[in-house]
Design a protein around this motif. Sequence first.
Motif, mmCIF file in Angstrom:
data_model
loop_
_atom_site.group_PDB
_atom_site.id
_atom_site.type_symbol
_atom_site.label_atom_id
_atom_site.label_comp_id
_atom_site.label_asym_id
_atom_site.label_seq_id
_atom_site.Cartn_x
_atom_site.Cartn_y
_atom_site.Cartn_z
ATOM 1 N N MET A 1 0.846 -1.195 0.000
ATOM 2 C CA MET A 1 0.000 0.000 0.000
ATOM 3 C C MET A 1 0.885 1.251 0.000
ATOM 4 S SD MET A 1 -3.200 0.974 0.061
ATOM 5 C CE MET A 1 -4.142 2.469 0.343
ATOM 6 N N PRO A 2 0.694 2.195 -0.934
ATOM 7 C CA PRO A 2 1.541 3.382 -0.984
ATOM 8 C C PRO A 2 1.311 4.303 0.201
ATOM 9 C CG PRO A 2 -0.293 3.610 -2.489
ATOM 10 C CD PRO A 2 -0.363 2.219 -1.949
ATOM 11 N N ASN A 3 2.290 5.145 0.473
ATOM 12 C CA ASN A 3 2.196 6.094 1.576
ATOM 13 C C ASN A 3 1.364 7.316 1.222
ATOM 14 O OD1 ASN A 3 3.855 4.499 3.209
ATOM 15 N ND2 ASN A 3 5.713 5.422 2.365
ATOM 16 N N ILE A 4 0.910 7.408 -0.023
ATOM 17 C CA ILE A 4 0.104 8.539 -0.451
ATOM 18 C C ILE A 4 -1.248 8.027 -0.927
ATOM 19 C CG2 ILE A 4 2.053 10.002 -1.082
ATOM 20 C CD1 ILE A 4 1.749 9.123 -3.938
ATOM 21 N N THR A 5 -2.244 8.889 -0.860
ATOM 22 C CA THR A 5 -3.591 8.518 -1.284
ATOM 23 C C THR A 5 -3.724 8.751 -2.788
ATOM 24 O OG1 THR A 5 -4.461 9.163 0.871
ATOM 25 C CG2 THR A 5 -6.033 8.932 -0.939
ATOM 26 N N VAL A 6 -4.110 7.715 -3.501
ATOM 27 C CA VAL A 6 -4.236 7.821 -4.962
ATOM 28 C C VAL A 6 -5.556 7.194 -5.389
ATOM 29 C CG1 VAL A 6 -1.759 7.817 -5.422
ATOM 30 C CG2 VAL A 6 -2.974 5.647 -5.250
ATOM 31 N N ASN A 7 -6.029 7.666 -6.539
ATOM 32 C CA ASN A 7 -7.213 7.072 -7.150
ATOM 33 C C ASN A 7 -6.758 6.007 -8.147
ATOM 34 O OD1 ASN A 7 -9.047 8.829 -5.844
ATOM 35 N ND2 ASN A 7 -8.577 10.436 -7.344
ATOM 36 N N PRO A 8 -7.223 4.783 -7.995
ATOM 37 C CA PRO A 8 -6.772 3.700 -8.892
ATOM 38 C C PRO A 8 -7.433 3.785 -10.273
ATOM 39 C CG PRO A 8 -8.363 2.846 -7.321
ATOM 40 C CD PRO A 8 -8.125 4.279 -6.940
ATOM 41 N N THR A 9 -7.062 4.808 -11.033
ATOM 42 C CA THR A 9 -7.602 4.979 -12.387
ATOM 43 C C THR A 9 -6.450 4.982 -13.382
ATOM 44 O OG1 THR A 9 -7.480 7.392 -12.261
ATOM 45 C CG2 THR A 9 -9.507 6.353 -11.486
ATOM 46 N N ARG A 10 -6.774 4.712 -14.636
ATOM 47 C CA ARG A 10 -5.741 4.690 -15.669
ATOM 48 C C ARG A 10 -5.162 6.085 -15.909
ATOM 49 N NH1 ARG A 10 -5.366 -0.205 -17.679
ATOM 50 N NH2 ARG A 10 -7.176 -1.600 -17.511
ATOM 51 N N MET A 11 -5.979 7.114 -15.764
ATOM 52 C CA MET A 11 -5.480 8.469 -15.926
ATOM 53 C C MET A 11 -4.451 8.801 -14.842
ATOM 54 S SD MET A 11 -7.624 12.045 -16.126
ATOM 55 C CE MET A 11 -8.516 11.441 -17.563
ATOM 56 N N GLU A 12 -4.751 8.389 -13.614
ATOM 57 C CA GLU A 12 -3.809 8.613 -12.507
ATOM 58 C C GLU A 12 -2.541 7.800 -12.712
ATOM 59 O OE1 GLU A 12 -2.578 10.269 -8.771
ATOM 60 O OE2 GLU A 12 -4.040 10.807 -10.317
ATOM 61 N N LEU A 13 -2.672 6.596 -13.244
ATOM 62 C CA LEU A 13 -1.508 5.759 -13.514
ATOM 63 C C LEU A 13 -0.598 6.420 -14.546
ATOM 64 C CD1 LEU A 13 -0.002 3.083 -13.121
ATOM 65 C CD2 LEU A 13 -1.438 2.107 -14.939
ATOM 66 N N THR A 14 -1.196 6.973 -15.594
ATOM 67 C CA THR A 14 -0.400 7.672 -16.615
ATOM 68 C C THR A 14 0.305 8.881 -16.028
ATOM 69 O OG1 THR A 14 -1.955 6.952 -18.329
ATOM 70 C CG2 THR A 14 -0.524 8.815 -18.859
ATOM 71 N N ARG A 15 -0.400 9.625 -15.191
ATOM 72 C CA ARG A 15 0.207 10.809 -14.566
ATOM 73 C C ARG A 15 1.375 10.422 -13.672
ATOM 74 N NH1 ARG A 15 0.433 13.779 -10.098
ATOM 75 N NH2 ARG A 15 -0.678 12.207 -8.879
ATOM 76 N N LEU A 16 1.214 9.367 -12.885
ATOM 77 C CA LEU A 16 2.272 8.944 -11.980
ATOM 78 C C LEU A 16 3.480 8.398 -12.734
ATOM 79 C CD1 LEU A 16 0.233 7.249 -9.105
ATOM 80 C CD2 LEU A 16 1.534 9.375 -8.993
ATOM 81 N N LYS A 17 3.249 7.724 -13.840
ATOM 82 C CA LYS A 17 4.379 7.242 -14.639
ATOM 83 C C LYS A 17 5.184 8.411 -15.199
ATOM 84 C CE LYS A 17 2.631 2.690 -15.985
ATOM 85 N NZ LYS A 17 2.176 1.828 -17.105
ATOM 86 N N GLY A 18 4.483 9.461 -15.634
ATOM 87 C CA GLY A 18 5.180 10.658 -16.089
ATOM 88 C C GLY A 18 5.951 11.328 -14.960
#
Length: 230
Positions: A1-18
């Motif tokens: 589990m990450p130490n930050i709160t994130v929304n498990p969406t594909r858009m959020e995944l793309t943003r985090l990869k960037g």
Amino acid sequence: MPNITVNPTRMELTRLKGKLRTAQRGHKLLKDKRDELMKQFLDTVREVRALRQEVEEELMTVHGAFTVASALMSSQALEQALLDPKQSVKLTQTTKNIMSVNVPVYDFQTQTRSDADIYPYGFAATSGELDTAVDALGKVFRKMLKLAEVEKSAQLMAEEIEKTRRRVNALEYVVIPNTQDAIRYITMKLDENDRATTTRLMKVKDMLLQQSIEEQRQRDAEVLERFREA
């Protein structure tokens, strides 16, 4: 589990990869900057040590010459000889950039270029040791100014190295690991959702297939019934 709160969406995944790619590039650039700054800092520290040793030795020479001159001349004569300086000095400061650190550069200029213009007195009534002391002091002053410039440069570079080190550690031990954890978390959630969707689709397909089989059986039974009645 990450130490930050994130929304498990594909858009959020793309943003985090960037964000991860940017953080990794920044981490590499900051490490390179830190290493180069450290190299420059060590060279500067060695220069400071050498200059300081030269300055201390020349100041001892000045002190010794003034001590002898004080013994050979009266205090009134010595004070009168040095009362009215003959040479004026102009000092200007500029800066140069070393790995984004603005370090000072001092420019020392005298009113005239002649070394004989540093003596504000006549030679007849003064001691030769006073000439030696004044000459040595004029020479060591330039080195003292250079020492101040180099020491200030070392101080500024040390401060920048510390700032860069903190940034590198923040990226290496906080930002990048947290972002990687968030990416793994979102990827896991999306995979779970995909598996759940696949399972639901398979169940719906089985239900539709079973319904189709039942309907076909019912139609076959109706056809057989009509055939018997005929």
